[in-house]
Design a protein around this motif. Structure first.
Motif, PDB file in Angstrom:
ATOM      1  N   PRO A 205       1.191  -1.251   0.127  1.00  0.00           N
ATOM      2  CA  PRO A 205       0.268   0.238  -0.199  1.00  0.00           C
ATOM      3  C   PRO A 205       0.993   1.653   0.225  1.00  0.00           C
ATOM      4  O   PRO A 205       1.630   1.643   0.303  1.00  0.00           O
ATOM      5  CB  PRO A 205      -0.894  -0.154   1.000  1.00  0.00           C
ATOM      6  CG  PRO A 205      -0.523  -1.615   1.709  1.00  0.00           C
ATOM      7  CD  PRO A 205       0.973  -1.979   1.043  1.00  0.00           C
ATOM      8  N   GLU A 206       0.383   1.764  -0.945  1.00  0.00           N
ATOM      9  CA  GLU A 206       1.127   3.343  -0.620  1.00  0.00           C
ATOM     10  C   GLU A 206       1.030   4.198   0.732  1.00  0.00           C
ATOM     11  O   GLU A 206       2.718   5.040   0.873  1.00  0.00           O
ATOM     12  CB  GLU A 206       0.773   4.556  -1.696  1.00  0.00           C
ATOM     13  CG  GLU A 206       1.467   3.978  -3.244  1.00  0.00           C
ATOM     14  CD  GLU A 206       0.792   4.681  -4.575  1.00  0.00           C
ATOM     15  OE1 GLU A 206       0.094   5.668  -4.433  1.00  0.00           O
ATOM     16  OE2 GLU A 206       0.848   4.582  -5.291  1.00  0.00           O
ATOM     17  N   ARG A 207      -0.091   3.818   1.335  1.00  0.00           N
ATOM     18  CA  ARG A 207      -0.241   4.887   2.281  1.00  0.00           C
ATOM     19  C   ARG A 207      -0.919   3.681   3.608  1.00  0.00           C
ATOM     20  O   ARG A 207      -1.414   3.148   2.975  1.00  0.00           O
ATOM     21  CB  ARG A 207      -0.732   5.864   2.093  1.00  0.00           C
ATOM     22  CG  ARG A 207      -1.125   6.793   3.697  1.00  0.00           C
ATOM     23  CD  ARG A 207      -1.649   8.331   3.316  1.00  0.00           C
ATOM     24  NE  ARG A 207      -2.384   8.737   4.444  1.00  0.00           N
ATOM     25  CZ  ARG A 207      -1.071   9.773   5.064  1.00  0.00           C
ATOM     26  NH1 ARG A 207      -0.325   9.796   4.203  1.00  0.00           N
ATOM     27  NH2 ARG A 207      -1.466  10.336   6.257  1.00  0.00           N
ATOM     28  N   LEU A 208      -0.098   4.051   4.366  1.00  0.00           N
ATOM     29  CA  LEU A 208      -0.839   3.084   5.575  1.00  0.00           C
ATOM     30  C   LEU A 208      -1.062   2.845   7.003  1.00  0.00           C
ATOM     31  O   LEU A 208       0.563   3.896   7.040  1.00  0.00           O
ATOM     32  CB  LEU A 208      -0.742   1.373   5.420  1.00  0.00           C
ATOM     33  CG  LEU A 208      -0.841   0.457   6.403  1.00  0.00           C
ATOM     34  CD1 LEU A 208      -2.665   0.491   6.425  1.00  0.00           C
ATOM     35  CD2 LEU A 208      -0.939  -0.511   6.657  1.00  0.00           C
ATOM     36  N   ASP A 209      -1.334   3.884   8.121  1.00  0.00           N
ATOM     37  CA  ASP A 209      -0.994   3.662   9.162  1.00  0.00           C
ATOM     38  C   ASP A 209      -1.623   3.184  10.386  1.00  0.00           C
ATOM     39  O   ASP A 209      -2.481   2.284   9.989  1.00  0.00           O
ATOM     40  CB  ASP A 209      -1.848   5.590   9.382  1.00  0.00           C
ATOM     41  CG  ASP A 209      -3.366   5.746   9.516  1.00  0.00           C
ATOM     42  OD1 ASP A 209      -3.547   4.504   9.772  1.00  0.00           O
ATOM     43  OD2 ASP A 209      -4.096   6.472   8.536  1.00  0.00           O
ATOM     44  N   TRP A 210      -1.307   3.590  11.040  1.00  0.00           N
ATOM     45  CA  TRP A 210      -1.501   2.183  12.580  1.00  0.00           C
ATOM     46  C   TRP A 210      -2.895   2.294  13.245  1.00  0.00           C
ATOM     47  O   TRP A 210      -3.155   1.054  13.535  1.00  0.00           O
ATOM     48  CB  TRP A 210      -0.541   2.840  13.880  1.00  0.00           C
ATOM     49  CG  TRP A 210       0.842   3.187  13.169  1.00  0.00           C
ATOM     50  CD1 TRP A 210       1.868   3.562  13.439  1.00  0.00           C
ATOM     51  CD2 TRP A 210       1.620   1.287  13.145  1.00  0.00           C
ATOM     52  NE1 TRP A 210       2.604   3.752  13.042  1.00  0.00           N
ATOM     53  CE2 TRP A 210       2.735   1.689  13.395  1.00  0.00           C
ATOM     54  CE3 TRP A 210       1.212  -0.016  13.418  1.00  0.00           C
ATOM     55  CZ2 TRP A 210       4.121   1.144  13.246  1.00  0.00           C
ATOM     56  CZ3 TRP A 210       2.113  -0.711  13.478  1.00  0.00           C
ATOM     57  CH2 TRP A 210       3.998  -0.403  13.203  1.00  0.00           C
ATOM     58  N   PHE A 211      -4.180   3.219  13.057  1.00  0.00           N
ATOM     59  CA  PHE A 211      -5.703   2.993  13.038  1.00  0.00           C
ATOM     60  C   PHE A 211      -5.764   1.832  11.599  1.00  0.00           C
ATOM     61  O   PHE A 211      -6.718   1.585  12.217  1.00  0.00           O
ATOM     62  CB  PHE A 211      -5.795   4.532  12.429  1.00  0.00           C
ATOM     63  CG  PHE A 211      -6.299   5.799  13.636  1.00  0.00           C
ATOM     64  CD1 PHE A 211      -6.781   5.802  14.631  1.00  0.00           C
ATOM     65  CD2 PHE A 211      -4.542   6.638  14.537  1.00  0.00           C
ATOM     66  CE1 PHE A 211      -6.150   6.488  16.345  1.00  0.00           C
ATOM     67  CE2 PHE A 211      -4.464   7.343  14.562  1.00  0.00           C
ATOM     68  CZ  PHE A 211      -5.356   7.073  15.684  1.00  0.00           C
ATOM     69  N   GLU A 212      -4.628   1.360  10.862  1.00  0.00           N
ATOM     70  CA  GLU A 212      -5.999   1.175   9.832  1.00  0.00           C
ATOM     71  C   GLU A 212      -5.168  -0.967   9.873  1.00  0.00           C
ATOM     72  O   GLU A 212      -5.174  -1.653   9.392  1.00  0.00           O
ATOM     73  CB  GLU A 212      -5.107   1.624   8.349  1.00  0.00           C
ATOM     74  CG  GLU A 212      -5.713   2.305   8.151  1.00  0.00           C
ATOM     75  CD  GLU A 212      -5.177   2.566   6.928  1.00  0.00           C
ATOM     76  OE1 GLU A 212      -6.517   2.830   5.855  1.00  0.00           O
ATOM     77  OE2 GLU A 212      -4.412   3.657   7.173  1.00  0.00           O
ATOM     78  N   VAL A 213      -4.375  -0.944  10.929  1.00  0.00           N
ATOM     79  CA  VAL A 213      -3.320  -2.350  10.828  1.00  0.00           C
ATOM     80  C   VAL A 213      -4.325  -3.036  12.858  1.00  0.00           C
ATOM     81  O   VAL A 213      -4.079  -1.814  13.413  1.00  0.00           O
ATOM     82  CB  VAL A 213      -2.482  -2.647  10.463  1.00  0.00           C
ATOM     83  CG1 VAL A 213      -2.117  -1.477   9.547  1.00  0.00           C
ATOM     84  CG2 VAL A 213      -1.594  -1.176  11.680  1.00  0.00           C
ATOM     85  N   PRO A 214      -4.028  -4.298  12.374  1.00  0.00           N
ATOM     86  CA  PRO A 214      -4.648  -4.635  13.663  1.00  0.00           C
ATOM     87  C   PRO A 214      -3.103  -5.223  14.577  1.00  0.00           C
ATOM     88  O   PRO A 214      -2.781  -4.909  14.224  1.00  0.00           O
ATOM     89  CB  PRO A 214      -4.829  -6.248  13.424  1.00  0.00           C
ATOM     90  CG  PRO A 214      -3.924  -6.520  12.401  1.00  0.00           C
ATOM     91  CD  PRO A 214      -4.297  -5.184  11.217  1.00  0.00           C
ATOM     92  N   LEU A 215      -3.818  -3.888  15.817  1.00  0.00           N
ATOM     93  CA  LEU A 215      -2.503  -4.482  17.096  1.00  0.00           C
ATOM     94  C   LEU A 215      -2.578  -4.779  17.995  1.00  0.00           C
ATOM     95  O   LEU A 215      -4.223  -4.917  18.913  1.00  0.00           O
ATOM     96  CB  LEU A 215      -2.106  -2.704  17.216  1.00  0.00           C
ATOM     97  CG  LEU A 215      -1.975  -1.894  15.886  1.00  0.00           C
ATOM     98  CD1 LEU A 215      -1.764  -0.500  16.633  1.00  0.00           C
ATOM     99  CD2 LEU A 215      -0.487  -2.017  15.709  1.00  0.00           C
ATOM    100  N   GLY A 216      -2.259  -5.879  18.989  1.00  0.00           N
ATOM    101  CA  GLY A 216      -2.361  -6.376  19.974  1.00  0.00           C
ATOM    102  C   GLY A 216      -2.656  -5.703  21.031  1.00  0.00           C
ATOM    103  O   GLY A 216      -1.554  -4.987  21.600  1.00  0.00           O
ATOM    104  N   THR A 217      -3.802  -5.370  22.046  1.00  0.00           N
ATOM    105  CA  THR A 217      -3.937  -4.913  22.958  1.00  0.00           C
ATOM    106  C   THR A 217      -3.981  -5.633  24.267  1.00  0.00           C
ATOM    107  O   THR A 217      -4.858  -6.144  23.625  1.00  0.00           O
ATOM    108  CB  THR A 217      -4.919  -3.615  22.164  1.00  0.00           C
ATOM    109  OG1 THR A 217      -4.519  -3.089  21.886  1.00  0.00           O
ATOM    110  CG2 THR A 217      -4.933  -2.920  23.345  1.00  0.00           C
ATOM    111  N   ASN A 218      -3.367  -4.827  24.702  1.00  0.00           N
ATOM    112  CA  ASN A 218      -3.869  -6.201  26.691  1.00  0.00           C
ATOM    113  C   ASN A 218      -5.197  -4.718  26.827  1.00  0.00           C
ATOM    114  O   ASN A 218      -4.378  -3.002  27.392  1.00  0.00           O
ATOM    115  CB  ASN A 218      -2.396  -5.607  27.620  1.00  0.00           C
ATOM    116  CG  ASN A 218      -3.130  -6.282  28.394  1.00  0.00           C
ATOM    117  OD1 ASN A 218      -3.758  -5.511  29.489  1.00  0.00           O
ATOM    118  ND2 ASN A 218      -1.763  -7.026  29.143  1.00  0.00           N
TER     119      ASN A 218
END
Length: 341
Positions: A205-218
């Protein structure tokens, strides 16, 4: 009361807050870590502590350090501090590990022995998330999908609050794919032979930010650990691997990393200062063995493509047809099936 009324009283440990050292994850300057391991080896070889296990050895080193810290703190208190400590002790409310209401093992202090190693624990799992008794604390969240929040609250009714946005350090960090090279289009023949650029395999992807990907969260600590340490039950390995943010782009990321150069990274590190070490032997996307031989990704992870990438694109290096490729050290790293059996 992070887990509700049963916080820290669950006999099975699932609703107890993290507070113990785990020897499987360590980070620190090499000099300091080497000193800790030196004491650990001494305890194993001279004091026969190894029969109890590595967890005990490192926990004992940490416990001795904390004992000495608390002893020093108590000995340097002023009048007010000593009175407060006496009152807390008398009421059974002291937080001191040396208080009368605490049960500790006896410690024999040996003059001249070092006890301070600067060890600290990651109580909020910002760096390391150990998974023993904690798998239910982790949820992979895509932060621009707010519909999942109500479901989380229904599944975890004891949650007082959980993060609706990633921590600030992640929000202000470079995007997930910022480090990946756009691909090597140089005219250097060796570069083109090793892993030629492919429009089919190298697209990201030309543009991707952290809001758009799954993040393992406690959910209970409100943190996104940098590392998930799958100790104890191993079932999360298979369940969570496809949820890793980089998983959909795995093959392209490995290919681009192998073609990338360290020049820009080295220049940035030199400008910033600090201690950065470089392996002058070269090599990208592989490992140097203890015998001094280089093994590429294709050699180390041969025939694991289906498990690692899960993208159906076939054998590493042969996605677009059968061919033989040697690395820059003259070793065959990609070959036909009948040649590598």
């Amino acid at each position: 009361d992070a887990y509700g009324p049963s916080t820290d009283t669950d006999p099975d440990g699932f609703r107890n807050r993290p507070r113990y050292l785990n020897s499987g994850t360590v980070m620190g300057p090499v000099k300091d870590v080497r000193a800790i391991y030196g004491v650990a080896v001494e305890k194993v070889e001279k004091e026969n502590r190894g029969i109890i296990g590595d967890q005990f050895v490192f926990a004992e080193i940490f416990g001795e350090q904390e004992y000495q810290r608390e002893t020093q703190r108590l000995s340097t208190q002023g009048t007010g501090g000593r009175w407060y400590e006496w009152l807390s002790n008398a009421l059974g409310a002291s937080d001191s590990p040396l208080a009368a209401n605490q049960t500790i093992n006896n410690m024999t202090v040996i003059p001249g022995r070092r006890y301070e190693f600067g060890i600290g624990l990651d109580y909020t799992s910002e760096m390391f998330q150990t998974m023993t008794h904690s798998a239910n604390d982790i949820k992979f969240l895509t932060y621009n999908d707010t519909t999942v929040f109500s479901d989380i609250m229904a599944q975890h009714p004891n949650l007082k609050a959980f993060p609706s946005v990633p921590p600030m350090d992640i929000q202000y960090a470079h995007g997930p794919l910022w480090y990946s090279s756009p691909g090597n289009h140089s005219s250097d023949s060796e570069d083109r032979i090793l892993l030629p650029h492919s429009n089919k395999l190298d697209n990201l992807p030309e543009r991707l930010d952290w809001f758009e990907v799954p993040l393992g969260t406690n959910l209970y600590a409100g943190t996104i650990p940098s590392l998930l340490h799958i100790n104890g039950d191993k079932s999360p390995l298979d369940d969570w691997w496809p949820s890793m943010w980089y998983h959909p782009y795995g093959r392209a990321l490995v290919r681009r990393f192998i073609r990338s150069t360290q020049t820009r990274q080295a220049a940035r590190a030199a400008a910033a200062g600090g201690q950065t070490w470089w392996d002058m032997r070269g090599g990208r996307g592989g490992v140097w063995t203890d015998t001094g031989s280089w093994m590429s990704w294709g050699e180390v992870c041969k025939k694991t493509e289906d498990d690692v990438f899960q993208d159906g694109k076939g054998k590493w290096g042969m996605e677009e047809g059968s061919r033989k490729v040697t690395n820059s050290f003259g070793m065959v790293v990609i070959a036909d099936e009948d040649e590598d059996e």
